[in-house]
Design a protein around this motif. Structure first.
Motif, PDB file in Angstrom:
ATOM      1  N   GLN A 119       9.222 -43.747  -6.962  1.00  0.00           N
ATOM      2  CA  GLN A 119       9.660 -44.828  -6.067  1.00  0.00           C
ATOM      3  C   GLN A 119      10.728 -45.735  -6.680  1.00  0.00           C
ATOM      4  OE1 GLN A 119       5.973 -46.605  -4.640  1.00  0.00           O
ATOM      5  NE2 GLN A 119       6.067 -45.372  -2.774  1.00  0.00           N
ATOM      6  N   SER A 120      10.626 -45.985  -7.976  1.00  0.00           N
ATOM      7  CA  SER A 120      11.629 -46.885  -8.560  1.00  0.00           C
ATOM      8  C   SER A 120      13.030 -46.266  -8.517  1.00  0.00           C
ATOM      9  CB  SER A 120      11.247 -47.240  -9.997  1.00  0.00           C
ATOM     10  OG  SER A 120      11.163 -46.062 -10.771  1.00  0.00           O
ATOM     11  N   GLU A 121      13.111 -44.948  -8.265  1.00  0.00           N
ATOM     12  CA  GLU A 121      14.430 -44.316  -8.143  1.00  0.00           C
ATOM     13  C   GLU A 121      14.891 -44.266  -6.689  1.00  0.00           C
ATOM     14  OE1 GLU A 121      14.209 -40.455 -10.044  1.00  0.00           O
ATOM     15  OE2 GLU A 121      13.186 -41.322 -11.780  1.00  0.00           O
ATOM     16  N   ARG A 122      14.116 -44.853  -5.801  1.00  0.00           N
ATOM     17  CA  ARG A 122      14.422 -44.756  -4.374  1.00  0.00           C
ATOM     18  C   ARG A 122      14.902 -46.079  -3.791  1.00  0.00           C
ATOM     19  NH1 ARG A 122      12.510 -40.411  -1.821  1.00  0.00           N
ATOM     20  NH2 ARG A 122      11.960 -41.490   0.113  1.00  0.00           N
ATOM     21  N   ALA A 123      15.256 -47.010  -4.681  1.00  0.00           N
ATOM     22  CA  ALA A 123      15.644 -48.356  -4.212  1.00  0.00           C
ATOM     23  C   ALA A 123      16.715 -48.269  -3.118  1.00  0.00           C
ATOM     24  CB  ALA A 123      16.115 -49.192  -5.390  1.00  0.00           C
ATOM     25  N   ASP A 124      17.681 -47.384  -3.286  1.00  0.00           N
ATOM     26  CA  ASP A 124      18.778 -47.291  -2.300  1.00  0.00           C
ATOM     27  C   ASP A 124      18.271 -46.879  -0.923  1.00  0.00           C
ATOM     28  OD1 ASP A 124      20.390 -47.907  -4.346  1.00  0.00           O
ATOM     29  OD2 ASP A 124      21.182 -45.873  -4.654  1.00  0.00           O
ATOM     30  N   ILE A 125      17.295 -46.002  -0.925  1.00  0.00           N
ATOM     31  CA  ILE A 125      16.757 -45.510   0.353  1.00  0.00           C
ATOM     32  C   ILE A 125      16.025 -46.647   1.084  1.00  0.00           C
ATOM     33  CG2 ILE A 125      15.092 -43.908   1.386  1.00  0.00           C
ATOM     34  CD1 ILE A 125      15.786 -41.996  -0.977  1.00  0.00           C
ATOM     35  N   TYR A 126      15.201 -47.374   0.334  1.00  0.00           N
ATOM     36  CA  TYR A 126      14.471 -48.488   0.968  1.00  0.00           C
ATOM     37  C   TYR A 126      15.446 -49.518   1.528  1.00  0.00           C
ATOM     38  CZ  TYR A 126      10.747 -46.408  -1.849  1.00  0.00           C
ATOM     39  OH  TYR A 126       9.878 -45.527  -2.417  1.00  0.00           O
ATOM     40  N   LYS A 127      16.525 -49.735   0.755  1.00  0.00           N
ATOM     41  CA  LYS A 127      17.493 -50.753   1.210  1.00  0.00           C
ATOM     42  C   LYS A 127      18.126 -50.367   2.540  1.00  0.00           C
ATOM     43  CE  LYS A 127      18.786 -52.713  -3.231  1.00  0.00           C
ATOM     44  NZ  LYS A 127      19.791 -52.580  -4.285  1.00  0.00           N
ATOM     45  N   VAL A 128      18.373 -49.081   2.738  1.00  0.00           N
ATOM     46  CA  VAL A 128      18.944 -48.639   4.017  1.00  0.00           C
ATOM     47  C   VAL A 128      18.009 -49.062   5.152  1.00  0.00           C
ATOM     48  CG1 VAL A 128      19.541 -46.613   5.415  1.00  0.00           C
ATOM     49  CG2 VAL A 128      20.157 -46.676   2.980  1.00  0.00           C
ATOM     50  N   VAL A 129      16.715 -48.839   4.936  1.00  0.00           N
ATOM     51  CA  VAL A 129      15.747 -49.128   5.994  1.00  0.00           C
ATOM     52  C   VAL A 129      15.587 -50.638   6.182  1.00  0.00           C
ATOM     53  CG1 VAL A 129      13.351 -48.808   6.724  1.00  0.00           C
ATOM     54  CG2 VAL A 129      14.564 -46.948   5.553  1.00  0.00           C
ATOM     55  N   ILE A 130      15.563 -51.351   5.071  1.00  0.00           N
ATOM     56  CA  ILE A 130      15.403 -52.808   5.165  1.00  0.00           C
ATOM     57  C   ILE A 130      16.628 -53.433   5.842  1.00  0.00           C
ATOM     58  CG2 ILE A 130      15.225 -54.920   3.782  1.00  0.00           C
ATOM     59  CD1 ILE A 130      13.545 -53.069   1.784  1.00  0.00           C
ATOM     60  N   LYS A 131      17.785 -52.919   5.457  1.00  0.00           N
ATOM     61  CA  LYS A 131      19.017 -53.428   6.082  1.00  0.00           C
ATOM     62  C   LYS A 131      18.983 -53.169   7.590  1.00  0.00           C
ATOM     63  CE  LYS A 131      24.020 -53.188   5.832  1.00  0.00           C
ATOM     64  NZ  LYS A 131      25.210 -52.660   5.156  1.00  0.00           N
ATOM     65  N   TYR A 132      18.507 -51.984   7.945  1.00  0.00           N
ATOM     66  CA  TYR A 132      18.415 -51.644   9.362  1.00  0.00           C
ATOM     67  C   TYR A 132      17.472 -52.609  10.088  1.00  0.00           C
ATOM     68  CZ  TYR A 132      16.850 -49.237  13.567  1.00  0.00           C
ATOM     69  OH  TYR A 132      16.484 -48.954  14.867  1.00  0.00           O
ATOM     70  N   LEU A 133      16.332 -52.875   9.470  1.00  0.00           N
ATOM     71  CA  LEU A 133      15.370 -53.786  10.126  1.00  0.00           C
ATOM     72  C   LEU A 133      15.986 -55.184  10.314  1.00  0.00           C
ATOM     73  CD1 LEU A 133      11.980 -52.760   8.425  1.00  0.00           C
ATOM     74  CD2 LEU A 133      12.544 -52.543  10.865  1.00  0.00           C
ATOM     75  N   ILE A 134      16.755 -55.642   9.334  1.00  0.00           N
ATOM     76  CA  ILE A 134      17.422 -56.946   9.490  1.00  0.00           C
ATOM     77  C   ILE A 134      18.431 -56.862  10.638  1.00  0.00           C
ATOM     78  CG2 ILE A 134      18.899 -58.689   8.378  1.00  0.00           C
ATOM     79  CD1 ILE A 134      17.750 -57.746   5.665  1.00  0.00           C
ATOM     80  N   SER A 135      19.143 -55.740  10.681  1.00  0.00           N
ATOM     81  CA  SER A 135      20.217 -55.619  11.679  1.00  0.00           C
ATOM     82  C   SER A 135      19.676 -55.563  13.102  1.00  0.00           C
ATOM     83  CB  SER A 135      21.082 -54.398  11.382  1.00  0.00           C
ATOM     84  OG  SER A 135      20.409 -53.228  11.802  1.00  0.00           O
ATOM     85  N   ILE A 136      18.429 -55.173  13.259  1.00  0.00           N
ATOM     86  CA  ILE A 136      17.849 -55.188  14.626  1.00  0.00           C
ATOM     87  C   ILE A 136      16.930 -56.402  14.829  1.00  0.00           C
ATOM     88  CG2 ILE A 136      18.026 -52.670  14.958  1.00  0.00           C
ATOM     89  CD1 ILE A 136      14.910 -52.613  14.456  1.00  0.00           C
ATOM     90  N   GLY A 137      17.010 -57.339  13.917  1.00  0.00           N
ATOM     91  CA  GLY A 137      16.235 -58.579  14.096  1.00  0.00           C
ATOM     92  C   GLY A 137      14.763 -58.428  13.785  1.00  0.00           C
ATOM     93  N   ARG A 138      14.349 -57.355  13.034  1.00  0.00           N
ATOM     94  CA  ARG A 138      12.937 -57.169  12.738  1.00  0.00           C
ATOM     95  C   ARG A 138      12.599 -57.441  11.266  1.00  0.00           C
ATOM     96  NH1 ARG A 138       9.543 -54.742  16.278  1.00  0.00           N
ATOM     97  NH2 ARG A 138       8.073 -55.822  14.935  1.00  0.00           N
ATOM     98  N   ALA A 139      13.573 -58.082  10.581  1.00  0.00           N
ATOM     99  CA  ALA A 139      13.277 -58.501   9.206  1.00  0.00           C
ATOM    100  C   ALA A 139      14.216 -59.657   8.882  1.00  0.00           C
ATOM    101  CB  ALA A 139      13.479 -57.355   8.234  1.00  0.00           C
ATOM    102  N   TYR A 140      13.791 -60.473   7.946  1.00  0.00           N
ATOM    103  CA  TYR A 140      14.605 -61.655   7.649  1.00  0.00           C
ATOM    104  C   TYR A 140      14.331 -62.142   6.233  1.00  0.00           C
ATOM    105  CZ  TYR A 140      10.176 -64.014   8.577  1.00  0.00           C
ATOM    106  OH  TYR A 140       8.858 -64.398   8.543  1.00  0.00           O
ATOM    107  N   PRO A 141      15.293 -62.858   5.657  1.00  0.00           N
ATOM    108  CA  PRO A 141      15.062 -63.393   4.316  1.00  0.00           C
ATOM    109  C   PRO A 141      14.127 -64.596   4.391  1.00  0.00           C
ATOM    110  CG  PRO A 141      17.236 -64.025   5.085  1.00  0.00           C
ATOM    111  CD  PRO A 141      16.666 -63.133   6.147  1.00  0.00           C
ATOM    112  N   CYS A 142      13.212 -64.674   3.442  1.00  0.00           N
ATOM    113  CA  CYS A 142      12.264 -65.786   3.398  1.00  0.00           C
ATOM    114  C   CYS A 142      12.427 -66.482   2.055  1.00  0.00           C
ATOM    115  CB  CYS A 142      10.846 -65.261   3.566  1.00  0.00           C
ATOM    116  SG  CYS A 142       9.592 -66.502   3.200  1.00  0.00           S
TER     117      CYS A 142
END
Ligand code: GLU
Length: 557
Positions: A119-142
């Motif tokens: 998993q620690s080598e998959r940071a880029d993959i998670y970021k794609v998904v997290i970025k996507y969730l932010i872009s559709i309004g389903r995630a936000y910085p806290c």
């Protein structure tokens, strides 16, 4: 004002890939309909828990019997817990149990098209998904600080409300994107949270392969999905990895049921179909006070798989034993199959008993005896030698000194229809057979008081008389029954009855029974009252050596 998409780009400018790119890179697996893709997902804590072995065994079994894939994913996003070398320890230990994933992180390499599997080598993959969730309004910085979170919790506890980051308490959910950007620009540290649309008053229906259908409160927590160290939390990583690694069935411990609403919430937000789930029962331990609790790493030695390896349990027996916990019909099956070919057994989720997962070491010992008894002398010697090489220099030394002799010792009443079941682990094997080795035998008998002769029944003179008669007359014919007849004759001459019946009819006419003669001989040759079959002990020692021992004891008495 900044749109969600612009905010996502602002937070993750380096992330250029999209979910579609990932969908293409990790296409659906080309497998038969019924093929199951399962995974074992340990965290590298340097310790394989018996419960984790149980899980891995079932994952492996389900994949194999359906013609699917079993892979290993290393869940190392909790960097604080990581322990040196632990990654390979887990694989080595699984291998000892013949559990060998065909794909994933395999210790020295990673194999498969769905990696990286660490998993620690998959940071880029998670970021794609997290970025996507932010872009559709389903995630936000806290930007909540620890103090803020603590204060919030106190307030919730005082008001007897559900604790956590949700609803009106999810303070940073209500910022607008410009405010968010301004805080980022000011250098304030942040995490990313998922924006849940759930409501804990409402229920969702769960389908679990073991527990069937049940309802559970919806998730409404805005959980952290991305930590300030740049790695995701378990929840997000699970959803992303099992989606893109194309897992069909997630098999894990029941402690994860409580988080399942979060996982299903995430799958839904991403528009992905969730895998099937099977939550395995915990392995419990009966305490001395009669209560049951989870097998504990801190309190129970049998919670660590390493314990069984160090004690020298045959790994096959442990797997068989765990399978009896896994499937209630297995025990009958394996008896009928004479403890062989467990690969032929068909595991099913509906026969996993939910309350029966009680760890019972006596039952394991029983399985161990069966497993060791069915081996040939060569097989058990190989196994003992492998154990000795790792854990017991003394055992290694005696096998090295004369392997054929060792094999004959272990072969006593072995290769036959109903073999003896003398051994269940290797840690005390040497102790059990030490008397076959001259030096050890002498060490024990030199202190003659150590020998458990029945001194209430016989004095030294009688013992000596018996031993002398045996010394003068004993032989080693090919038939055990002939040998025993000879022993009876020796006894009869000295006044010992040939059997109990004879003795009981007229106790005063006898010194004892032939069994007493055998006991004196047994103690002389083996130093014990209980030993493997005496005739075969003599055969292994040989007539010459047996007589020398008898003579030696006579001189000591
Ligand atoms: N890394 C998790 C654990 O060790 C795995 C849980 C799962 O199988 O999803 O508990």
């Amino acid at each position: 004002m900044l749109t969600d998409k612009e905010l996502a780009d602002y937070i993750f400018p380096e992330v250029k890939e999209t979910i579609e790119d990932l969908e293409k890179r990790y296409p659906k697996r080309n497998l038969k309909e019924e093929a199951e893709v399962t995974r074992f997902a340990p965290s590298p804590t340097g310790f394989l828990h018996t419960g984790s072995l149980f899980t891995a065994m079932i994952c492996d079994k389900v994949a194999r019997q359906s013609g699917g894939v079993f892979y290993l994913r290393l869940e190392d996003t909790d960097t604080k817990r990581e322990i040196e070398n632990s990654k390979t320890i887990i694989l080595d230990q699984l291998k000892a149990f013949n559990i060998t994933p065909s794909e994933g992180f395999l210790g020295d390499k990673q194999v498969g098209d769905y990696g990286p599997y660490v998993q620690s080598e998959r940071a880029d993959i998670y970021k794609v998904v997290i970025k996507y969730l932010i872009s559709i309004g389903r995630a936000y910085p806290c930007f909540a600080t620890q103090e803020e979170l603590d204060a919030m919790r106190k307030e919730q506890e005082a008001a007897k409300l559900i604790t956590g980051y949700y609803g009106q308490f999810a303070k940073y959910r209500f910022l607008n994107n410009d405010e968010r950007k301004a805080l980022i620009d000011s250098g304030k540290p942040f995490v990313i949270r998922f924006k849940s649309l759930g409501n804990h008053i409402k229920k969702i229906r769960i389908h679990d392969l073991i527990r069937g259908e049940f309802d559970i409160a919806q998730n409404d927590q805005d959980i952290v999905i991305y930590k300030s160290d740049g790695l995701p939390t378990y929840h997000l990583a699970h959803v992303v990895d099992d989606h893109f690694m194309r897992t069909t069935t997630v098999i894990r411990g029941e402690e994860w049921i409580a988080s399942l609403p979060i996982h299903l919430d995430l799958f839904e937000a991403l528009g992905w179909e969730a895998p099937r789930y099977a939550h395995l029962p915990l392995i419990l331990k009966q305490t001395e006070e009669g209560t049951r609790r989870k097998l504990s790493k801190r309190l129970d030695k049998e919670a660590a798989v390493s314990f069984f390896l160090e004690e020298g349990y045959p790994t096959e027996a442990i797997i068989m034993y765990l399978m009896t916990i896994a499937n209630s019909n297995f025990e009958e099956w394996i008896f009928a199959h004479k403890f062989k070919d467990m690969d032929q057994f068909n595991f099913t989720f509906d026969k996993v008993s939910l309350e029966g997962a009680l760890f019972d070491i006596n039952k394991l010992n029983f399985f161990s005896r069966e497993c060791l008894a069915k081996l040939t002398k060569k097989e058990i010697t190989d196994m003992a030698y492998e154990y000795a090489t790792k854990y017991s220099p003394k055992l290694k030394e005696v096998i090295d000194s004369d392997r054929a002799y060792f094999e004959e010792i272990l072969n006593i009443e072995r290769e036959k229809e109903n073999p003896r079941k003398d051994y269940y682990r290797f840690i005390d094997l040497y102790e059990n057979i030490a008397f076959f080795y001259e030096d050890d035998w002498k060490n024990i008998v030199n202190d003659i008081k150590n020998l458990p002769f029945n001194r209430e029944k016989y004095n030294n003179e009688t013992i000596k008389e018996v031993l002398r008669a045996i010394y003068d007359n004993i032989d080693l014919p090919d038939e055990e029954s002939v040998w025993f007849d000879h022993l009876k004759q020796i006894g009869a001459k000295l006044g010992f009855a040939a059997n109990n019946k004879e003795y009981k009819e007229s106790p005063d006419s006898y010194k004892g029974v032939v069994a007493d003669v055998a006991e004196i001989l047994r103690i002389t040759l083996t130093t014990r009252k209980n030993s493997p079959n005496l005739y075969y002990v003599m055969r292994v020692l040989g007539l010459e050596k047996s007589k020398q021992r008898i003579d030696y004891i006579i001189t000591l008495l």
